[in-house]
Write a protein that holds these residues in place. Structure first.
Motif, mmCIF file in Angstrom:
data_model
loop_
_atom_site.group_PDB
_atom_site.id
_atom_site.type_symbol
_atom_site.label_atom_id
_atom_site.label_comp_id
_atom_site.label_asym_id
_atom_site.label_seq_id
_atom_site.Cartn_x
_atom_site.Cartn_y
_atom_site.Cartn_z
ATOM 1 N N GLN A 2 18.111 36.973 49.458
ATOM 2 C CA GLN A 2 18.979 36.596 48.349
ATOM 3 C C GLN A 2 18.800 35.116 47.988
ATOM 4 N N PRO A 3 18.868 34.779 46.716
ATOM 5 C CA PRO A 3 18.804 33.364 46.318
ATOM 6 C C PRO A 3 20.049 32.618 46.773
ATOM 7 N N ALA A 4 19.934 31.323 46.817
ATOM 8 C CA ALA A 4 21.072 30.500 47.238
ATOM 9 C C ALA A 4 22.113 30.453 46.122
ATOM 10 N N ARG A 5 23.229 31.077 46.358
ATOM 11 C CA ARG A 5 24.312 31.062 45.387
ATOM 12 C C ARG A 5 25.592 31.542 46.059
ATOM 13 N N MET A 6 26.710 31.274 45.414
ATOM 14 C CA MET A 6 27.990 31.752 45.902
ATOM 15 C C MET A 6 28.282 33.101 45.251
ATOM 16 N N ILE A 7 28.955 33.977 45.990
ATOM 17 C CA ILE A 7 29.157 35.338 45.509
ATOM 18 C C ILE A 7 30.528 35.839 45.948
ATOM 19 N N GLY A 8 31.114 36.702 45.126
ATOM 20 C CA GLY A 8 32.413 37.241 45.503
ATOM 21 C C GLY A 8 33.015 38.092 44.401
ATOM 22 N N PRO A 9 34.186 38.674 44.658
ATOM 23 C CA PRO A 9 34.841 39.547 43.687
ATOM 24 C C PRO A 9 35.503 38.767 42.568
ATOM 25 N N GLY A 10 35.563 39.399 41.396
ATOM 26 C CA GLY A 10 36.216 38.794 40.243
ATOM 27 C C GLY A 10 37.404 39.614 39.776
ATOM 28 N N LEU A 11 38.258 38.964 39.010
ATOM 29 C CA LEU A 11 39.445 39.608 38.452
ATOM 30 C C LEU A 11 39.565 39.203 36.990
ATOM 31 N N ASP A 12 39.689 40.171 36.110
ATOM 32 C CA ASP A 12 39.779 39.890 34.677
ATOM 33 C C ASP A 12 41.177 39.393 34.326
ATOM 34 N N ILE A 13 41.260 38.195 33.751
ATOM 35 C CA ILE A 13 42.539 37.655 33.286
ATOM 36 C C ILE A 13 42.417 37.209 31.826
ATOM 37 N N SER A 14 41.466 37.820 31.108
ATOM 38 C CA SER A 14 41.169 37.396 29.743
ATOM 39 C C SER A 14 42.260 37.815 28.762
ATOM 40 N N MET A 22 33.887 29.983 56.449
ATOM 41 C CA MET A 22 33.739 29.142 55.272
ATOM 42 C C MET A 22 34.773 29.564 54.235
ATOM 43 N N ARG A 23 35.701 28.714 53.942
ATOM 44 C CA ARG A 23 36.788 29.042 53.039
ATOM 45 C C ARG A 23 36.255 29.305 51.631
ATOM 46 N N SER A 24 36.817 30.309 50.968
ATOM 47 C CA SER A 24 36.381 30.653 49.629
ATOM 48 C C SER A 24 36.894 29.633 48.612
ATOM 49 N N VAL A 25 36.253 29.627 47.443
ATOM 50 C CA VAL A 25 36.644 28.730 46.362
ATOM 51 C C VAL A 25 36.930 29.569 45.122
ATOM 52 N N VAL A 26 37.730 29.022 44.234
ATOM 53 C CA VAL A 26 38.074 29.698 42.990
ATOM 54 C C VAL A 26 37.154 29.211 41.880
ATOM 55 N N ALA A 27 36.643 30.132 41.077
ATOM 56 C CA ALA A 27 35.797 29.780 39.932
ATOM 57 C C ALA A 27 36.110 30.736 38.792
ATOM 58 N N SER A 28 35.734 30.345 37.572
ATOM 59 C CA SER A 28 35.953 31.199 36.410
ATOM 60 C C SER A 28 34.704 31.197 35.538
ATOM 61 N N ASP A 29 34.527 32.274 34.769
ATOM 62 C CA ASP A 29 33.356 32.365 33.899
ATOM 63 C C ASP A 29 33.779 32.392 32.432
ATOM 64 N N TRP A 33 25.893 32.006 35.998
ATOM 65 C CA TRP A 33 26.463 33.238 36.519
ATOM 66 C C TRP A 33 25.462 34.385 36.504
ATOM 67 N N PHE A 34 25.533 35.215 37.539
ATOM 68 C CA PHE A 34 24.718 36.416 37.618
ATOM 69 C C PHE A 34 25.641 37.619 37.843
ATOM 70 N N HIS A 35 25.469 38.647 37.007
ATOM 71 C CA HIS A 35 26.214 39.888 37.164
ATOM 72 C C HIS A 35 25.228 41.046 37.144
ATOM 73 N N GLU A 36 25.404 41.978 38.047
ATOM 74 C CA GLU A 36 24.546 43.163 38.086
ATOM 75 C C GLU A 36 24.769 44.049 36.859
ATOM 76 N N LYS A 37 23.775 44.882 36.576
ATOM 77 C CA LYS A 37 23.952 45.948 35.602
ATOM 78 C C LYS A 37 24.687 47.107 36.281
ATOM 79 N N ASN A 38 24.774 48.239 35.631
ATOM 80 C CA ASN A 38 25.454 49.402 36.189
ATOM 81 C C ASN A 38 24.765 49.871 37.469
ATOM 82 N N TRP A 39 25.509 50.624 38.287
ATOM 83 C CA TRP A 39 24.919 51.099 39.531
ATOM 84 C C TRP A 39 23.693 51.973 39.262
#
Length: 290
Positions: free
Chosen positions: A177-189, A234-241, A126-132
């Protein structure tokens, strides 16, 4: 010229020829802005909810900052139709963690994605950006605001409008950009108390959550969240971290998605079914519009 001549020319009118002009004042329902007085927060809101993204200052160690490195989006729950975030962040109305009749911040982000924070998954994990790194207000009226948040590898343009529990984000990559899947996340922790009743509507391109009653007691109500990424070529896929966040991922580095938020304390939605049906209807509308 005398008054009679002016009246005849149409420059001066009086009596029955005078038309009453009433100015129409549009009450602001939308706002966005930079809050350097609150550790570089950038905030936005409409008449349904408010949000913020963290900037450089809060990454600094205490006491200057909080040592918070996170590109997740925070949520402010509202129960009034007018802007309140600027005053809340200024601290002029006391702590916004307590509901004084206008709403409150009872949502925790930390290193999670919050509502719509972006994540990318590649061969290295997983890759997550730092603050803006930079922010700008593009335009702002009483009913719509457009802004941009610049991160290291992409720019996010947000559009928030009045009268809806949803808002739009457009993501534009910076450079190759490197080859990877990207998209929005939702916290369900569970550890941040976002575990609730979850609905995954992959065919319609949404994930929605009806969270448990508020973090400080049942009087705070339930927080309602959603991410929407309508199916495209291209249909999106569900993933979790490992942080307890769930994502809708796709392969294009340039994409559009929506986030939705609500609060039972505002009285618009009271049950999971009401919220899920609202999200489903919106997702289908966005799919048809593509």
């Amino acid at each position: 010229l005398d008054e009679a001549a002016l009246a005849a020319s149409g420059v001066l009118t009086y009596g029955s020829n005078v038309k009453e002009v009433t100015a129409q004042v549009v009450e602001a329902a939308v706002d966005c802005g930079y809050a350097p007085y609150r550790m570089d927060d950038f905030y936005w809101e409409n008449d349904h909810f408010g949000m913020r993204a963290y900037g450089p200052a809060i990454m600094e160690p205490a006491p200057k900052g909080q040592g918070l490195v996170s590109s997740g989006f925070d949520l402010f729950n509202k129960c009034v139709p007018y802007p309140v975030l600027e005053k809340w962040l200024h601290g002029s109305e006391g702590s916004y963690h307590k509901n004084r009749g206008k709403g409150m911040d009872n949502y925790k982000v930390a290193q999670g994605r919050g509502i719509g924070g972006i994540g990318a998954l590649g061969r290295d994990g997983w890759f997550h950006e730092k603050n803006w790194k930079a922010q700008r207000v593009i335009s702002k009226t009483a009913t719509e605001a457009v802004f941009e948040l610049e991160y290291e590898t992409y720019v996010v343009r947000g559009t928030v409008t009045a009268g809806t529990p949803f808002m739009r984000f457009d993501v534009t990559p910076k450079g190759e950009q490197p080859a990877r899947m990207i998209g929005p996340g939702l916290d369900i922790s569970a550890n941040r108390q976002h575990d609730g009743i979850l609905k995954v509507g992959l065919e319609d391109g949404f994930i929605a959550n009806f969270e448990p009653e508020g973090v400080d007691g049942k009087e705070n109500g339930s927080v309602l969240t959603a991410i929407v990424l309508p199916p495209g070529e291209m249909r999106s896929v569900v993933a979790s971290d490992a942080e307890g966040c769930i994502y809708l991922l796709q392969r294009s580095p340039s994409f559009t998605y929506w986030v939705g938020a609500g609060w039972t304390g505002a009285g618009r939605f009271r049950t999971p079914d009401e919220w899920f049906e609202c999200v489903r209807a919106f997702a289908r509308q966005m799919t048809q519009a593509k």
